[in-house]
Design a protein around this motif. Structure first.
Motif, mmCIF file in Angstrom:
data_model
loop_
_atom_site.group_PDB
_atom_site.id
_atom_site.type_symbol
_atom_site.label_atom_id
_atom_site.label_comp_id
_atom_site.label_asym_id
_atom_site.label_seq_id
_atom_site.Cartn_x
_atom_site.Cartn_y
_atom_site.Cartn_z
ATOM 1 N N ALA A 110 5.019 12.734 -7.589
ATOM 2 C CA ALA A 110 6.196 11.990 -8.315
ATOM 3 C C ALA A 110 5.872 10.629 -7.995
ATOM 4 C CB ALA A 110 7.579 12.843 -7.948
ATOM 5 N N VAL A 111 5.874 10.631 -6.482
ATOM 6 C CA VAL A 111 5.701 9.123 -6.285
ATOM 7 C C VAL A 111 4.326 8.477 -6.707
ATOM 8 C CG1 VAL A 111 5.278 7.740 -3.899
ATOM 9 C CG2 VAL A 111 7.026 9.701 -3.974
ATOM 10 N N LEU A 112 3.205 9.288 -6.873
ATOM 11 C CA LEU A 112 2.121 8.889 -7.239
ATOM 12 C C LEU A 112 2.143 8.347 -8.874
ATOM 13 C CD1 LEU A 112 -0.908 8.080 -7.178
ATOM 14 C CD2 LEU A 112 -1.370 10.297 -7.681
ATOM 15 N N LEU A 113 2.810 9.085 -9.479
ATOM 16 C CA LEU A 113 3.033 8.802 -10.948
ATOM 17 C C LEU A 113 3.932 7.681 -11.161
ATOM 18 C CD1 LEU A 113 3.815 12.237 -12.521
ATOM 19 C CD2 LEU A 113 1.868 10.931 -13.098
ATOM 20 N N GLU A 114 4.811 7.646 -10.249
ATOM 21 C CA GLU A 114 5.884 6.245 -10.368
ATOM 22 C C GLU A 114 4.784 4.869 -9.997
ATOM 23 O OE1 GLU A 114 9.167 4.430 -7.588
ATOM 24 O OE2 GLU A 114 9.412 6.563 -7.954
ATOM 25 N N ARG A 115 4.145 5.154 -8.929
ATOM 26 C CA ARG A 115 3.139 3.922 -8.858
ATOM 27 C C ARG A 115 2.379 3.823 -9.867
ATOM 28 N NH1 ARG A 115 2.240 4.763 -2.318
ATOM 29 N NH2 ARG A 115 4.475 4.689 -1.565
ATOM 30 N N LEU A 116 1.653 4.855 -10.714
ATOM 31 C CA LEU A 116 0.827 4.662 -11.673
ATOM 32 C C LEU A 116 1.487 4.007 -12.702
ATOM 33 C CD1 LEU A 116 -1.252 7.885 -11.471
ATOM 34 C CD2 LEU A 116 -2.105 5.470 -10.864
ATOM 35 N N GLY A 117 2.623 4.075 -12.873
ATOM 36 C CA GLY A 117 3.492 3.363 -14.139
ATOM 37 C C GLY A 117 3.770 2.101 -13.922
ATOM 38 N N ALA A 118 3.253 1.430 -12.776
ATOM 39 C CA ALA A 118 3.047 -0.111 -12.511
ATOM 40 C C ALA A 118 1.882 -0.437 -12.927
ATOM 41 C CB ALA A 118 3.501 -0.504 -11.033
ATOM 42 N N LEU A 119 0.781 0.162 -13.334
ATOM 43 C CA LEU A 119 -0.450 -0.334 -13.591
ATOM 44 C C LEU A 119 -0.361 -0.243 -14.998
ATOM 45 C CD1 LEU A 119 -2.707 1.912 -11.286
ATOM 46 C CD2 LEU A 119 -1.959 -0.353 -10.995
ATOM 47 N N PRO A 120 -1.326 -0.927 -15.874
ATOM 48 C CA PRO A 120 -1.639 -0.871 -17.183
ATOM 49 C C PRO A 120 -2.109 0.651 -17.404
ATOM 50 C CG PRO A 120 -2.683 -2.789 -16.183
ATOM 51 C CD PRO A 120 -2.260 -2.073 -14.945
ATOM 52 N N ASP A 121 -1.839 1.209 -18.737
ATOM 53 C CA ASP A 121 -2.019 2.749 -19.017
ATOM 54 C C ASP A 121 -3.644 2.768 -18.908
ATOM 55 O OD1 ASP A 121 0.517 2.969 -19.530
ATOM 56 O OD2 ASP A 121 0.253 2.742 -21.737
ATOM 57 N N GLU A 122 -4.461 1.944 -19.278
ATOM 58 C CA GLU A 122 -5.922 2.089 -19.260
ATOM 59 C C GLU A 122 -6.106 2.508 -17.782
ATOM 60 O OE1 GLU A 122 -9.632 -0.579 -19.559
ATOM 61 O OE2 GLU A 122 -8.734 -0.201 -21.595
#
Length: 150
Positions: A110-122
């Motif tokens: 869940a923490v990883l997904l939250e952090r990935l949300g800060a990156l561009p989708d690609e």
């Protein structure tokens, strides 16, 4: 970063930092890092003797023994007779242990997904698609141990 060796070095450092930061940010369920590693190892490898656990964690046998004792007291692992040597025992994960490990992993995810949300989708997608390759690399140590007779 000029060489493949430099890139590999940077990757190792980045992976360590990512894992440490996920462990710090995610719920641990009150488990220590060595205990989590022991649960993960036993979940993947199945019931194992303490010496095998210590070799694979890696840690000293007294450290593995202490981690297993704490996990056993918490009901997360159990000792069982070793079917190949009646004098020895193996350690196995209980259902409660599997659930605890799964809870920690879900929290870190869940923490990883939250952090990935800060990156561009690609970029987020590129990070997520590396999981199967990282798994192959992680499994390489088992193949090395198998080739070495371990």
């Amino acid at each position: 970063m000029g060489t493949r060796q430099d890139a590999a070095f940077e990757m190792v450092l980045a992976l360590h930092r990512v894992l440490r930061s996920l462990r710090r940010a995610g719920p641990t369920g009150g488990l220590q890092p060595t205990q989590l590693i022991v649960l993960a190892l036993l979940t993947e490898a199945g019931p194992s003797r303490i010496g095998v656990v210590a070799d694979r964690v890696p840690c000293s046998q007294p450290t593995a023994t202490a981690a297993v004792a704490e996990l056993q007291t918490a009901g997360l692992v159990r000792r069982e007779p070793d079917p190949t040597d009646g004098r020895a025992a193996r350690v196995a994960v209980t259902e409660e242990g599997f659930a605890a490990l799964r809870g920690v992993a879900h929290g870190e995810a869940a923490v990883l997904l939250e952090r990935l949300g800060a990156l561009p989708d690609e970029d987020a997608e590129r990070v997520l698609t590396t999981a199967p390759l990282l798994r192959l690399l992680a499994d390489g140590d088992r193949a090395d141990g198998d080739r070495a007779g371990g």
